[in-house]
Enzyme design. Structure first.
Site, PDB file in Angstrom:
ATOM      1  N   SER A  28      21.724 -14.556 -21.720  1.00  0.00           N
ATOM      2  CA  SER A  28      20.738 -13.812 -22.505  1.00  0.00           C
ATOM      3  C   SER A  28      21.248 -13.511 -23.910  1.00  0.00           C
ATOM      4  O   SER A  28      20.559 -12.877 -24.703  1.00  0.00           O
ATOM      5  CB  SER A  28      20.375 -12.507 -21.790  1.00  0.00           C
ATOM      6  OG  SER A  28      21.540 -11.739 -21.525  1.00  0.00           O
ATOM      7  N   ASN A 115      24.453  -2.875 -15.131  1.00  0.00           N
ATOM      8  CA  ASN A 115      23.077  -2.477 -14.821  1.00  0.00           C
ATOM      9  C   ASN A 115      22.668  -1.190 -15.536  1.00  0.00           C
ATOM     10  O   ASN A 115      21.587  -1.110 -16.116  1.00  0.00           O
ATOM     11  CB  ASN A 115      22.901  -2.324 -13.305  1.00  0.00           C
ATOM     12  CG  ASN A 115      23.118  -3.648 -12.584  1.00  0.00           C
ATOM     13  OD1 ASN A 115      23.179  -4.698 -13.230  1.00  0.00           O
ATOM     14  ND2 ASN A 115      23.251  -3.599 -11.268  1.00  0.00           N
ATOM     15  N   THR A 160     -24.737   0.430 -35.665  1.00  0.00           N
ATOM     16  CA  THR A 160     -24.526   0.264 -34.228  1.00  0.00           C
ATOM     17  C   THR A 160     -25.047  -1.134 -33.928  1.00  0.00           C
ATOM     18  O   THR A 160     -26.006  -1.590 -34.569  1.00  0.00           O
ATOM     19  CB  THR A 160     -25.296   1.300 -33.386  1.00  0.00           C
ATOM     20  OG1 THR A 160     -26.692   1.165 -33.657  1.00  0.00           O
ATOM     21  CG2 THR A 160     -24.866   2.729 -33.703  1.00  0.00           C
ATOM     22  N   HIS A 161     -24.399  -1.839 -33.032  1.00  0.00           N
ATOM     23  CA  HIS A 161     -24.728  -3.248 -32.755  1.00  0.00           C
ATOM     24  C   HIS A 161     -24.600  -4.114 -34.010  1.00  0.00           C
ATOM     25  O   HIS A 161     -25.247  -5.150 -34.117  1.00  0.00           O
ATOM     26  CB  HIS A 161     -26.147  -3.398 -32.191  1.00  0.00           C
ATOM     27  CG  HIS A 161     -26.497  -2.409 -31.123  1.00  0.00           C
ATOM     28  ND1 HIS A 161     -26.312  -2.644 -29.784  1.00  0.00           N
ATOM     29  CD2 HIS A 161     -26.986  -1.134 -31.215  1.00  0.00           C
ATOM     30  CE1 HIS A 161     -26.702  -1.580 -29.089  1.00  0.00           C
ATOM     31  NE2 HIS A 161     -27.100  -0.652 -29.938  1.00  0.00           N
ATOM     32  N   LYS A 288     -12.243 -19.420 -53.401  1.00  0.00           N
ATOM     33  CA  LYS A 288     -11.919 -18.641 -52.210  1.00  0.00           C
ATOM     34  C   LYS A 288     -10.842 -17.590 -52.427  1.00  0.00           C
ATOM     35  O   LYS A 288      -9.857 -17.801 -53.112  1.00  0.00           O
ATOM     36  CB  LYS A 288     -11.438 -19.576 -51.097  1.00  0.00           C
ATOM     37  CG  LYS A 288     -12.522 -20.488 -50.589  1.00  0.00           C
ATOM     38  CD  LYS A 288     -13.356 -19.834 -49.525  1.00  0.00           C
ATOM     39  CE  LYS A 288     -12.704 -20.088 -48.189  1.00  0.00           C
ATOM     40  NZ  LYS A 288     -13.504 -19.559 -47.110  1.00  0.00           N
ATOM     41  N   ASN A 290      -9.141 -15.378 -49.472  1.00  0.00           N
ATOM     42  CA  ASN A 290      -9.228 -15.193 -48.024  1.00  0.00           C
ATOM     43  C   ASN A 290      -8.461 -13.957 -47.541  1.00  0.00           C
ATOM     44  O   ASN A 290      -7.367 -13.682 -48.026  1.00  0.00           O
ATOM     45  CB  ASN A 290      -8.689 -16.433 -47.305  1.00  0.00           C
ATOM     46  CG  ASN A 290      -9.563 -17.651 -47.526  1.00  0.00           C
ATOM     47  OD1 ASN A 290     -10.779 -17.522 -47.690  1.00  0.00           O
ATOM     48  ND2 ASN A 290      -8.946 -18.817 -47.554  1.00  0.00           N
ATOM     49  N   GLU A 295      -6.871 -11.174 -40.920  1.00  0.00           N
ATOM     50  CA  GLU A 295      -7.069 -12.094 -39.783  1.00  0.00           C
ATOM     51  C   GLU A 295      -5.832 -12.136 -38.888  1.00  0.00           C
ATOM     52  O   GLU A 295      -5.929 -12.175 -37.658  1.00  0.00           O
ATOM     53  CB  GLU A 295      -7.398 -13.496 -40.286  1.00  0.00           C
ATOM     54  CG  GLU A 295      -8.737 -13.553 -41.010  1.00  0.00           C
ATOM     55  CD  GLU A 295      -8.892 -14.856 -41.777  1.00  0.00           C
ATOM     56  OE1 GLU A 295      -9.481 -15.786 -41.223  1.00  0.00           O
ATOM     57  OE2 GLU A 295      -8.413 -14.952 -42.916  1.00  0.00           O
ATOM     58  N   TYR A 322      18.427  -3.146  -9.265  1.00  0.00           N
ATOM     59  CA  TYR A 322      18.385  -4.166 -10.305  1.00  0.00           C
ATOM     60  C   TYR A 322      18.204  -5.564  -9.703  1.00  0.00           C
ATOM     61  O   TYR A 322      18.801  -5.901  -8.686  1.00  0.00           O
ATOM     62  CB  TYR A 322      19.679  -4.132 -11.126  1.00  0.00           C
ATOM     63  CG  TYR A 322      19.751  -5.215 -12.193  1.00  0.00           C
ATOM     64  CD1 TYR A 322      19.189  -5.009 -13.442  1.00  0.00           C
ATOM     65  CD2 TYR A 322      20.358  -6.444 -11.935  1.00  0.00           C
ATOM     66  CE1 TYR A 322      19.229  -5.997 -14.418  1.00  0.00           C
ATOM     67  CE2 TYR A 322      20.399  -7.444 -12.897  1.00  0.00           C
ATOM     68  CZ  TYR A 322      19.828  -7.210 -14.142  1.00  0.00           C
ATOM     69  OH  TYR A 322      19.867  -8.188 -15.099  1.00  0.00           O
ATOM     70  N   GLN A 327      16.107  -9.246 -16.693  1.00  0.00           N
ATOM     71  CA  GLN A 327      16.600  -9.775 -17.963  1.00  0.00           C
ATOM     72  C   GLN A 327      15.449 -10.353 -18.792  1.00  0.00           C
ATOM     73  O   GLN A 327      15.547 -10.498 -20.004  1.00  0.00           O
ATOM     74  CB  GLN A 327      17.655 -10.855 -17.693  1.00  0.00           C
ATOM     75  CG  GLN A 327      18.262 -11.479 -18.928  1.00  0.00           C
ATOM     76  CD  GLN A 327      19.521 -12.265 -18.596  1.00  0.00           C
ATOM     77  OE1 GLN A 327      20.553 -11.676 -18.298  1.00  0.00           O
ATOM     78  NE2 GLN A 327      19.439 -13.577 -18.626  1.00  0.00           N
ATOM     79  N   LYS A 330      13.267  -8.421 -22.222  1.00  0.00           N
ATOM     80  CA  LYS A 330      13.572  -8.125 -23.621  1.00  0.00           C
ATOM     81  C   LYS A 330      12.809  -8.932 -24.660  1.00  0.00           C
ATOM     82  O   LYS A 330      12.253  -8.372 -25.609  1.00  0.00           O
ATOM     83  CB  LYS A 330      15.072  -8.290 -23.866  1.00  0.00           C
ATOM     84  CG  LYS A 330      15.885  -7.225 -23.176  1.00  0.00           C
ATOM     85  CD  LYS A 330      17.368  -7.552 -23.212  1.00  0.00           C
ATOM     86  CE  LYS A 330      18.077  -6.949 -22.031  1.00  0.00           C
ATOM     87  NZ  LYS A 330      17.640  -7.501 -20.713  1.00  0.00           N
TER      88      LYS A 330
HETATM   89  N1  ARG Z   1      22.052  -9.549 -19.151  1.00  0.00           N
HETATM   90  C1  ARG Z   1      21.644  -8.712 -18.106  1.00  0.00           C
HETATM   91  C2  ARG Z   1      20.214  -8.191 -18.334  1.00  0.00           C
HETATM   92  O1  ARG Z   1      19.730  -8.346 -19.402  1.00  0.00           O
HETATM   93  C3  ARG Z   1      22.556  -7.533 -17.989  1.00  0.00           C
HETATM   94  C4  ARG Z   1      22.686  -6.966 -16.631  1.00  0.00           C
HETATM   95  C5  ARG Z   1      23.336  -7.907 -15.712  1.00  0.00           C
HETATM   96  N2  ARG Z   1      23.627  -7.318 -14.471  1.00  0.00           N
HETATM   97  C6  ARG Z   1      23.963  -8.047 -13.405  1.00  0.00           C
HETATM   98  N3  ARG Z   1      24.204  -7.421 -12.315  1.00  0.00           N
HETATM   99  N4  ARG Z   1      24.020  -9.347 -13.469  1.00  0.00           N
HETATM  100  O2  ARG Z   1      19.582  -7.677 -17.453  1.00  0.00           O
END
Ligand code: ARG
Length: 463
Positions: A28, A115, A160-161, A288, A290, A295, A322, A327, A330
């Protein structure tokens, strides 16, 4: 010899390193490096606590805390070498710390796990974005208040509408969006407050046997308290979902306003002129101008809402505590946050720079029999008619005006009397648009005096 190829952070029981595909799906670091400063902040707080509680020595904690600052400066300076083999930001930072300070680095991970570490980092990151969102919303509301104060008594058609309904004021229309973004602001503050509990020290899932002080780290990181259940702490992503929910609703509001700006800036409406700074031209059609920013703002709701749905699907059905699924929380939040902040800033810029075309607004306000309700209200008020009858009489007058291809104020008294014999010339007083808006003095109504009250109320709220 096999130890060399397995992961040094957890490879004790592994004979071989991961397959390249395994490394690719597992890593990650490509995206979670965005949480580097939060990771280092969390680790510095953890190290200080480990020393205060006597779990590690002061000198080890000092070496760790100083070393982490060096790592941070390398990351900020762009010289840090991120490694896929080290999976994520947590292990990349710790591994580099080891290179810099040696043995004490290995003591940092006492009494915590990745975790609770990742939950802490991500919470700190999302919390920063809530703060940015708060500032962005306030700036946008202030830009709207500027437009509303300037145009508290400029008349325009209310729809309205998307059909002409009754005249309203420009200020009133701007203040409608202030109310919407004001609710978004309150949602941001609610959610930020709700999320502000520290997961750090929940460890892998069960807490730890080390005598850690979770209150101390919570306080150091600006949390209100430590979270009260370690299983929940490491498996909770509600804060990110709250964030995406608020972002989605705000983006929906932004898209509605953006849509109005697209319509209003068209040659057919000409209600507003967007500034050159927030418009683009066409490479083929020289005339133009724009409304691209509007948009794009209108479109951003798609990816923000997509992120919201996406994370809901990642979290749905996950058993405690967990799972690596998490992961996948994010990237979408990062993207949604970027889109949200950019859309708010672009809207603020457009609102500040745009010019309302008062003459077009006024001309449009008077067309489409927009004061028909005022006429019906007059029949009720002055002639004592039941509203339903007044509605009917007014309807016949609208039909008459339509057949004569004129507006209601252009009808003659004779025309009026043909619909109801007791109508007098005074009726013409209520058919003007200015009169119409001035008369709507009910609380929250469109009368300029009411709009000014609301502008002042919001200025006081934001003080
Ligand atoms: N890179 C992991 C995440 O974003 C971190 C936690 C990993 N924990 C594990 N037990 N493998 O969730």
């Amino acid at each position: 010899m096999t130890k060399k190829t397995s992961n040094t952070m957890w490879g004790g029981r592994f004979a071989a390193g991961p397959d390249a595909i395994m490394e690719a799906i597992n890593a990650s670091i490509g995206f979670d490096q965005r949480m580097a400063s939060q990771d280092i902040k969390g680790s510095r707080a953890h190290a200080a606590m480990l020393a205060t509680t006597g779990i590690i020595t002061d000198s080890d904690a000092e070496a760790i805390r100083e070393g982490l600052l060096t790592v941070l400066s390398e990351i900020e300076g762009g010289t840090f070498q991120f490694s896929n083999a080290l999976e994520d930001i947590h292990m990349n930072v710790e591994s580099r710390l080891k290179e810099i300070i040696g043995e004490p680095a290995g003591r940092l991970h006492t009494g915590r796990s990745r975790n609770d570490q990742v939950a802490t980092d991500f919470k700190l990151w999302v919390r920063d974005q809530f703060d940015a969102a708060e500032a962005g919303l306030i700036a946008l509301i202030q830009a709207l208040l500027g437009q509303a104060a300037a145009g508290a008594d400029w008349v325009m058609p209310g729809f309205t509408h998307l059909q002409t309904a009754q005249p309203v004021t420009w200020g009133h229309h701007m203040m409608a969006y202030v109310e919407m973004f004001g609710r978004d602001l309150s949602r941001v503050r609610d959610a930020r407050k709700r999320m502000n509990e520290s997961p750090l020290g929940a460890a892998a899932l069960a807490g730890t046997s080390f005598p850690i002080d979770r209150h101390m780290t919570a306080k150091a990181l600006g949390f209100d308290r430590p979270s009260a259940n370690s299983l929940d702490a490491v498996s909770d992503r509600d804060f990110a979902l709250d964030f995406l929910n608020v972002a989605s609703i705000t983006a929906m509001h932004l898209s509605r306003f953006a849509e109005e700006l697209v319509i209003w800036s068209s040659a057919q409406f000409r209600f507003v002129t967007l500034s050159d700074r927030f418009s683009t031209g066409s490479s083929i059609m020289p005339q133009k101008k724009n409304p691209d920013a509007a948009e794009l703002i209108r479109a951003k709701v798609g990816r923000i809402y997509g992120a919201n749905t996406g994370l809901m699907m990642v979290m749905k059905g996950l058993p405690l505590a967990y799972s690596k699924d998490m992961q996948e929380d994010k990237e979408q939040v990062f993207d949604a946050a970027d889109s949200w902040m950019l859309a708010m800033a672009a809207m603020e810029g457009m609102v500040k720079d745009m010019t309302a075309n008062c003459d077009s607004l006024k001309a449009a306000a008077g067309s489409g029999f927009s004061t028909a309700t005022d006429l019906a209200d007059w029949l009720v008020r002055v002639l004592g008619m039941p509203f339903r009858d007044a509605h009917h009489v007014t309807g016949t007058l609208v039909a008459l005006a339509e057949s004569k291809d004129c507006d209601l104020p252009d009808l003659t008294l004779e025309d009026m009397k043909s619909a109801h014999e007791h109508i007098t010339t005074e009726v013409f007083d209520v058919l003007g648009v200015q009169n119409s808006v001035d008369s709507r003095m009910s609380y929250g109504g469109t009368a300029p005096a009411q709009v000014r009250i609301q502008v002042q109320r919001w200025k006081d709220i934001l003080k």
